[in-house]
Design an enzyme around this catalytic site. Structure first.
Site, PDB file in Angstrom:
ATOM      1  N   TYR A 128       0.809  -1.215   0.000  1.00  9.30           N
ATOM      2  CA  TYR A 128       0.000   0.000   0.000  1.00  9.30           C
ATOM      3  C   TYR A 128       0.846   1.270   0.000  1.00  9.30           C
ATOM      4  O   TYR A 128       0.311   2.368   0.047  1.00  9.30           O
ATOM      5  CB  TYR A 128      -0.962   0.010   1.188  1.00  9.30           C
ATOM      6  CG  TYR A 128      -2.077  -1.008   1.073  1.00  9.30           C
ATOM      7  CD1 TYR A 128      -1.991  -2.071   0.194  1.00  9.30           C
ATOM      8  CD2 TYR A 128      -3.223  -0.893   1.848  1.00  9.30           C
ATOM      9  CE1 TYR A 128      -2.991  -3.010   0.093  1.00  9.30           C
ATOM     10  CE2 TYR A 128      -4.244  -1.824   1.756  1.00  9.30           C
ATOM     11  CZ  TYR A 128      -4.122  -2.882   0.879  1.00  9.30           C
ATOM     12  OH  TYR A 128      -5.120  -3.809   0.776  1.00  9.30           O
ATOM     13  N   LYS A 175       2.790 -13.981   6.086  1.00 12.39           N
ATOM     14  CA  LYS A 175       3.001 -14.985   5.036  1.00 12.39           C
ATOM     15  C   LYS A 175       4.512 -15.205   4.922  1.00 12.39           C
ATOM     16  O   LYS A 175       5.081 -15.247   3.830  1.00 12.39           O
ATOM     17  CB  LYS A 175       2.385 -14.459   3.731  1.00 12.39           C
ATOM     18  CG  LYS A 175       2.152 -15.509   2.688  1.00 12.39           C
ATOM     19  CD  LYS A 175       1.042 -16.476   2.994  1.00 12.39           C
ATOM     20  CE  LYS A 175       1.043 -17.612   1.997  1.00 12.39           C
ATOM     21  NZ  LYS A 175       0.225 -18.757   2.392  1.00 12.39           N
TER      22      LYS A 175
END
Ligand code: NAP
Length: 480
Positions: A128, A175
């Site tokens: 982002y 992750k």
């Protein structure tokens, strides 16, 4: 009594109604707030201010350091950046805190299970950061930037929040199994900082399993800290578990600055109809009161909201199964009438004021004992086969002090071939290692020239660094 200065941005669509209702509820608690009204969003874009945030608003926030914000619309055709993101980034509100707590009288498939957790999302980095490039006309790239400093701030925020709210555990959702350097940075930082909070249990969870567990057994979580994009997705999942966006508050916290807002947007179809649920903004207001140190007033307002839902007489239209929903303004009046009452099923927790982490404003946060450049990845655009490109680079590179180690296509080694069935595109990562010392810039430039003369366009180059004896880069799929 102490007075607080707060910038209030009514915002777009249902914003003025839900913000107006919340101001009324906050003022009724008796806390003294000097509201500085400021503008941002659609009306500002229409005036031709491309950021959607005028200077007067930035000045007001710089003065008050605390904002209660309505939703801001990004009208199609006016600038490309969201005014919400601009505000969060301008004031470096690095942590987004989103509580998820079940509501009395708001029936969902999870009702009665005691859902009560908080998602702490990194708010300014990750994908982002919005750094995107077309690498070739057919391949786009977005940089996922994760800093040690960004990780440390958000991890400390999560542990401090756990302490302020009397929670016993924090989960870090990443992750890291796939993105070992970026997502792994949050995991490693979390494991390191956790040692400073021995009173709080620290667990790591792979983010996809976290989503699975949130849908299956959400009551197991207390605080979840995660990277920006993971947090965006998990926190909307969280809002869904407790009845939807009308109930989801949030705080954007920075070093000495905070922006409080509902998770929802401007819901334009409900604008001006007095039907929007003001609970999400009101609970954001409760978070703001706690941030300002007005703990008693915050609990009083939170209890009044919970009492109003528990009573079930005056409820907004987005509560499932409601026959005669009340209007936005009338709901606020009911909450005000209930100030001082304590719900019997679910009351406000006992909070302490949160200690927002503050790190030195030094851009250099990690100083290794040693580092060296061991090679480089050159990213090339080429419409030929992996073998044609590989044979050319293998022949050409040694004259420039480099040897080709391998070529990958979207992360999978294709040269020397490992027999992979890769459906290649015209975007090749060509991994080179230094034969002895890494060539200087002039030599590298000459190599890039030689590559372009052969008809392959280079688009970027990444140096391969060894930092404190470890590779500062990951291997391609299939690379030895
Ligand atoms: P939205 O405004 O959040 O509305 C989506 C739906 O959520 C509404 O249609 C409504 O559902 C429900 N809803 C949202 N807030 C509600 C409330 N207070 N009370 C009752 N129901 C509520 O999302 P959107 O339609 O995608 O976005 C509209 C605009 O808002 C866009 O311009 C977007 O960019 C902007 N936005 C701003 C922010 C922000 O300022 N932080 C956040 C998100 C979106 P039902 O239709 O089922 O009744």
């Amino acid at each position: 009594m102490k007075s607080h200065k707060v910038t209030v941005i009514p915002g777009d669509g249902i914003g003025p109604e839900v913000i107006g209702a919340t101001r009324k509820m906050i003022d009724a608690t008796g806390v003294r707030i000097e509201w500085e009204e400021a503008e941002a969003g659609a009306s500002v874009f229409r005036k031709g201010i491309a950021s959607g945030v005028p200077n007067e608003t930035i000045e007001s926030i710089s003065r008050t350091r605390c904002v209660l914000k309505g939703p801001l619309e990004t009208p199609v055709g006016f600038g490309e950046k969201s005014a919400n993101v601009t505000l969060r980034k301008l004031f470096e509100t690095f942590g987004n805190v989103r509580p998820v707590r079940e509501f009395p009288g708001v029936t969902t498939p999870f009702s009665g299970r005691g859902l009560d957790f908080v998602i702490v999302r990194e708010n300014v980095e990750d994908l982002y950061a919005g750094i995107e490039y077309m690498q070739t006309p057919g391949v786009a790239e977005c940089l996922k930037l994760i800093s040690r400093k960004g990780c440390e701030k958000v991890v400390r925020l999560a542990f401090e929040l756990a302490r302020a709210e009397g929670r016993s555990s924090v989960h870090c959702a990443t992750k890291a199994n796939i993105m070992k350097l970026t997502e792994g940075f949050l995991k490693r930082t979390f494991e390191e900082i956790a040692k400073e909070y021995p009173d709080i249990q620290a667990h790591h969870i792979i983010v996809d399993n976290c989503a699975h567990q949130l849908a299956k057994k959400p009551e197991q979580f207390e605080v979840i800290v995660t990277t920006n994009m993971n947090g965006d997705i998990l926190s909307d999942l969280g809002s869904g578990l407790i009845g939807g966006l009308g109930f989801a508050p949030s705080a954007n916290l920075g070093d000495g600055i905070a922006i409080f807002e509902a998770v929802h947007g401007s819901a334009p179809k409900y604008a001006g109809k007095n039907v929007a649920n003001p609970t999400a903004v009101a609970l954001s207001g409760v978070m703001m009161l706690r941030y300002l140190g007005e703990l008693e007033a915050a609990s009083k307002l939170e209890n009044a909201i919970l009492f109003t839902f528990e009573e079930g007489k005056t409820v907004p239209r987005d509560v499932p199964g409601v026959q005669n929903p009340t209007g936005t303004a009338e709901f606020a009046d009911a909450v005000i009438a209930n100030l001082g009452k304590v719900p019997s099923k679910l009351a406000a927790r006992n909070y302490k004021q949160i200690k927002i982490p503050s790190l030195p404003r030094d851009p250099v946060v990690v100083v290794p004992s040693n580092r060296r450049t061991v090679g480089c990845d050159i990213f090339l655009e080429a419409g030929c086969s992996a073998n044609q490109l590989g044979e050319f680079l293998e022949k050409t590179a040694p004259a420039f002090g480099l040897k080709l180690k391998m070529i990958s296509n979207r992360g999978t080694q294709v040269y020397p071939s490992k027999g992979a069935n890769t459906d290649a595109v015209d975007h090749w990562r060509c991994r080179h290692l230094a034969i002895e010392t890494f060539p200087d810039n002039a030599c590298l430039a000459n190599y890039l020239d030689a590559i372009e003369k052969a008809g392959f366009r280079w688009m970027h180059l990444e140096k391969l660094e060894e930092i404190d004896g470890s590779n500062g880069f990951t291997k391609a799929q299939g690379e030895d």
